[in-house]
Every structure is written in C-alpha cells, then in structure tokens.
Design a protein around this motif. Structure first.
Motif, PDB file in Angstrom:
ATOM      1  N   ILE A 214      -6.555  -2.642  31.980  1.00 25.21           N
ATOM      2  CA  ILE A 214      -6.582  -3.669  30.864  1.00 25.21           C
ATOM      3  C   ILE A 214      -7.987  -4.408  31.079  1.00 25.21           C
ATOM      4  N   ILE A 215      -8.768  -4.446  29.957  1.00 24.75           N
ATOM      5  CA  ILE A 215     -10.116  -4.990  29.966  1.00 24.75           C
ATOM      6  C   ILE A 215      -9.939  -6.291  29.167  1.00 24.75           C
ATOM      7  N   PHE A 216     -10.463  -7.519  29.835  1.00 20.92           N
ATOM      8  CA  PHE A 216     -10.473  -8.475  29.323  1.00 20.92           C
ATOM      9  C   PHE A 216     -12.207  -9.126  28.724  1.00 20.92           C
ATOM     10  N   GLY A 217     -12.156  -9.718  27.459  1.00 18.61           N
ATOM     11  CA  GLY A 217     -13.422 -10.190  27.042  1.00 18.61           C
ATOM     12  C   GLY A 217     -13.687 -11.473  27.926  1.00 18.61           C
ATOM     13  N   SER A 218     -14.752 -11.678  27.684  1.00 13.91           N
ATOM     14  CA  SER A 218     -15.791 -13.024  28.369  1.00 13.91           C
ATOM     15  C   SER A 218     -15.038 -14.320  28.070  1.00 13.91           C
ATOM     16  N   GLY A 219     -14.103 -14.428  27.104  1.00 11.26           N
ATOM     17  CA  GLY A 219     -13.275 -15.706  26.959  1.00 11.26           C
ATOM     18  C   GLY A 219     -14.013 -16.601  25.804  1.00 11.26           C
TER      19      GLY A 219
ATOM     20  N   CYS B  37      -9.234 -12.396  24.927  1.00 13.05           N
ATOM     21  CA  CYS B  37      -8.806 -11.027  24.277  1.00 13.05           C
ATOM     22  C   CYS B  37      -8.714 -10.085  25.352  1.00 13.05           C
ATOM     23  N   ALA B  38      -7.914  -9.005  25.284  1.00 12.49           N
ATOM     24  CA  ALA B  38      -7.686  -7.712  26.041  1.00 12.49           C
ATOM     25  C   ALA B  38      -7.402  -6.665  25.459  1.00 12.49           C
ATOM     26  N   VAL B  39      -7.828  -5.532  26.028  1.00 14.72           N
ATOM     27  CA  VAL B  39      -7.562  -4.300  25.655  1.00 14.72           C
ATOM     28  C   VAL B  39      -7.436  -3.214  26.395  1.00 14.72           C
ATOM     29  N   ARG B  40      -6.400  -2.407  25.940  1.00 14.46           N
ATOM     30  CA  ARG B  40      -5.791  -1.209  26.960  1.00 14.46           C
ATOM     31  C   ARG B  40      -5.717  -0.172  26.085  1.00 14.46           C
ATOM     32  N   GLY B  41      -6.615   0.882  26.608  1.00 13.81           N
ATOM     33  CA  GLY B  41      -7.002   2.203  25.753  1.00 13.81           C
ATOM     34  C   GLY B  41      -5.672   3.161  25.837  1.00 13.81           C
ATOM     35  N   SER B  42      -4.935   3.075  26.549  1.00 11.19           N
ATOM     36  CA  SER B  42      -3.699   3.891  26.876  1.00 11.19           C
ATOM     37  C   SER B  42      -2.608   3.377  27.604  1.00 11.19           C
TER      38      SER B  42
ATOM     39  N   TRP C  39      -6.236  -6.203  40.002  1.00  8.72           N
ATOM     40  CA  TRP C  39      -7.168  -7.275  40.450  1.00  8.72           C
ATOM     41  C   TRP C  39      -8.386  -7.576  39.856  1.00  8.72           C
ATOM     42  N   TYR C  40      -8.547  -8.757  39.443  1.00  4.66           N
ATOM     43  CA  TYR C  40      -9.713  -9.479  38.651  1.00  4.66           C
ATOM     44  C   TYR C  40     -10.430 -10.293  39.508  1.00  4.66           C
ATOM     45  N   ARG C  41     -11.917 -10.492  38.943  1.00  7.04           N
ATOM     46  CA  ARG C  41     -12.668 -11.492  39.579  1.00  7.04           C
ATOM     47  C   ARG C  41     -13.237 -12.494  38.158  1.00  7.04           C
ATOM     48  N   GLN C  42     -13.024 -13.554  38.589  1.00 12.51           N
ATOM     49  CA  GLN C  42     -13.371 -14.661  37.536  1.00 12.51           C
ATOM     50  C   GLN C  42     -14.751 -15.592  38.170  1.00 12.51           C
ATOM     51  N   ARG C  43     -15.906 -15.348  37.923  1.00 15.17           N
ATOM     52  CA  ARG C  43     -17.112 -16.144  38.258  1.00 15.17           C
ATOM     53  C   ARG C  43     -16.835 -17.304  37.446  1.00 15.17           C
ATOM     54  N   LEU C  44     -17.398 -18.488  37.851  1.00 15.74           N
ATOM     55  CA  LEU C  44     -17.476 -19.665  37.173  1.00 15.74           C
ATOM     56  C   LEU C  44     -18.115 -19.653  35.779  1.00 15.74           C
ATOM     57  N   GLY C  45     -17.174 -20.187  34.791  1.00 13.34           N
ATOM     58  CA  GLY C  45     -17.629 -20.107  33.613  1.00 13.34           C
ATOM     59  C   GLY C  45     -17.648 -18.741  32.743  1.00 13.34           C
ATOM     60  N   GLN C  46     -17.207 -17.936  33.258  1.00 13.27           N
ATOM     61  CA  GLN C  46     -17.281 -16.385  32.940  1.00 13.27           C
ATOM     62  C   GLN C  46     -15.652 -15.873  32.645  1.00 13.27           C
ATOM     63  N   GLY C  47     -15.873 -14.581  32.084  1.00 17.75           N
ATOM     64  CA  GLY C  47     -14.426 -13.928  31.665  1.00 17.75           C
ATOM     65  C   GLY C  47     -14.020 -13.249  32.949  1.00 17.75           C
ATOM     66  N   LEU C  48     -13.042 -12.718  32.773  1.00 18.30           N
ATOM     67  CA  LEU C  48     -12.438 -11.707  33.626  1.00 18.30           C
ATOM     68  C   LEU C  48     -12.875 -10.479  34.020  1.00 18.30           C
TER      69      LEU C  48
ATOM     70  N   SER D 297     -13.999  -1.538  25.921  1.00 20.01           N
ATOM     71  CA  SER D 297     -14.612  -2.863  26.222  1.00 20.01           C
ATOM     72  C   SER D 297     -14.331  -3.822  24.981  1.00 20.01           C
ATOM     73  N   VAL D 298     -14.560  -4.999  25.232  1.00 19.87           N
ATOM     74  CA  VAL D 298     -13.912  -5.965  24.574  1.00 19.87           C
ATOM     75  C   VAL D 298     -15.153  -7.100  24.054  1.00 19.87           C
ATOM     76  N   SER D 299     -15.369  -7.703  22.896  1.00 20.21           N
ATOM     77  CA  SER D 299     -16.586  -8.463  22.767  1.00 20.21           C
ATOM     78  C   SER D 299     -15.670  -9.768  22.023  1.00 20.21           C
ATOM     79  N   GLN D 300     -15.945 -11.028  22.761  1.00 27.38           N
ATOM     80  CA  GLN D 300     -15.570 -11.970  21.842  1.00 27.38           C
ATOM     81  C   GLN D 300     -17.032 -13.082  21.909  1.00 27.38           C
ATOM     82  N   HIS D 301     -17.218 -13.134  20.298  1.00 29.61           N
ATOM     83  CA  HIS D 301     -18.604 -13.660  20.189  1.00 29.61           C
ATOM     84  C   HIS D 301     -18.779 -15.156  20.275  1.00 29.61           C
ATOM     85  N   ASN D 302     -17.588 -16.049  20.205  1.00 26.58           N
ATOM     86  CA  ASN D 302     -17.708 -17.381  20.360  1.00 26.58           C
ATOM     87  C   ASN D 302     -17.475 -17.763  21.810  1.00 26.58           C
ATOM     88  N   HIS D 303     -18.565 -18.361  22.208  1.00 24.37           N
ATOM     89  CA  HIS D 303     -18.233 -18.759  23.685  1.00 24.37           C
ATOM     90  C   HIS D 303     -17.610 -20.113  23.737  1.00 24.37           C
TER      91      HIS D 303
END
Lengths: 113, 113
Positions: free
Chosen positions: B101-106, B91-96, A34-43, B3-9
């Motif tokens: 699975i953690i997602f970046g902000s897009g 972008c997303a990463v899984r550590g093992s 389960w993920y949550r995505q607020r408006l204009g934000q990531g997962l 954690s994941v960082s996507q620098h370009n919004h």
C-alpha cells in the motif's frame, strides 16, 4: 492489547550506532508493513510482509536497513550505522490479510544526533 | 509501480465550508483506494475505502469519496467541515490484493473556528 504495539516509543542514538525497532502486530494479522515519516512529509513505504511469502523490500532506502518477521508475529526493523537523515518516525501497521485496511501503531520516533 | 499524488499540501477553511481534497493515482490495473486520517497526537486511522462496486463511498464523520476511473482520481469530500476535522489526510493505493500500500504525501487541513 488489541492494537499494534511499537517499541521503543522514542529512541535517541548517536550517528554510526545500530538501532533495532520492534513491532507487535494485532494477533492473527498476516500482513505487516513498515513506513517512515520524516517531519512534515508523507509516509514512505519501506517493507511489506504477507504470510509466508517473500517480503517486498522494494522501499528499503539502503543496505543499512533490514527487517525480519517471525511467522505472523513480531517484526524488527534494524538500521545499521545510523545517519542523521534516518531521523524520522517509523510506523508499523498490520492487517488481517493483504486486502484489508491497515491498523497503525503509534510509531517509534528516532533521532540520530 | 503504483504512486499517489496529493496536490494540496495545506488547506485552510472556515467552519461550515465545503471540503474537497484531491488524490490522483498511477496504476494500470485494478486498485483498492483508501483515505486515512491522522488527528493531532493520534495514530493513523481509516476514514474510508473503495474496493469495488459503487464508486461513491461513504466513510465516518460525514466524509465521502468518489472513484473516477477515467481520471485516476479518488477525491475526498465533506459538505460542511467542523473544527474537529483539523488533521492530516492521506490518500493510499494498492495495485492488487497482494501488493504493498503506497501513501500520498498528505494534506494538512486546518479549520478556523
């Protein structure tokens, strides 16, 4: 159907009410997210189920949030005493196992008034 | 925790321009890396993934990504974008193999025709 199914697709509720969101994963998929995505934000990660293992609840934002999964089938996400900041799209995804790519549903758009 | 960082919004390009979207992750061990895409009005779908082997992976629609372990990066590239590439890229990463699975902000990509 062949995909991940979420219901309802839209839910409008009053602040303070409880809501229950449902996810039907792809048959045979042992992992469910389960993920949550607020408006204009990531997962934002909420919770992860993998087979019969204890779920990873590290992403649940407060004790108002809970989720259950019956075996390797349906999952429900419950939000108690909803607040306006709970307004978001709630996405469910499943995968064949913990190492496979995710298949996403279309989400439930929750609006708390 | 990963954690994941996507620098370009938001990236705006003209058709036929080259694309590179940045993704950096934080995790000390073995990772699985993913790029997902969400076209307008559609649900998230897998673009490409890296598990092991050749660090340059090719995905659908001419996209590719390069895993650079020393830089903790997994940037997405495409030599020549099309208007139909307009979408949100995650972008997303899984550590093992057994973890969430953690997602970046897009990154929102807009293509000028």
């Amino acid at each position: 159907g062949a995909g991940v199914s979420q219901s309802p697709s839209n839910k409008v509720t009053e602040k303070g009410k409880d809501v229950e969101l449902r996810c039907d994963p792809i048959s045979g998929h042992t992992a469910l997210y389960w993920y949550r995505q607020r408006l204009g934000q990531g997962l934002e990660f909420l919770i992860y189920f993998q087979g019969n293992s204890a779920p990873d609840k590290s992403g649940l934002p407060s004790d108002r949030f809970s989720a259950e999964r019956t075996g390797e089938s349906v999952s429900t996400l419950t939000i108690q005493r909803t607040q306006q900041e709970d307004s978001a799209v709630y996405l469910c995804a499943s995968s064949l196992d913990g190492g496979s790519p995710l298949h996403f549903g279309n989400g439930t758009r929750l609006t708390v008034t | 925790a990963q954690s994941v960082s996507q620098h370009n919004h938001h990236v705006i390009l003209s058709e036929a321009a080259s694309l590179e979207l940045g993704c950096n992750y934080s995790y000390g061990g073995t990772v699985n890396l993913f790029w997902y895409v969400q076209y307008p009005g559609q649900h998230l779908q897998l673009l490409l993934k890296y598990f092991s082997g050749d660090p340059l992976v090719k995905g659908i629609k001419g996209f590719e990504a390069e895993f650079i372990k020393s830089k903790f990066s997994f940037n997405l590239r495409k030599p020549s974008v099309q208007w139909s590439d307009t979408a949100e890229y995650f972008c997303a990463v899984r550590g093992s193999s057994a973890s969430k699975i953690i997602f970046g902000s897009g990154t929102r990509l807009s293509i000028r025709p």
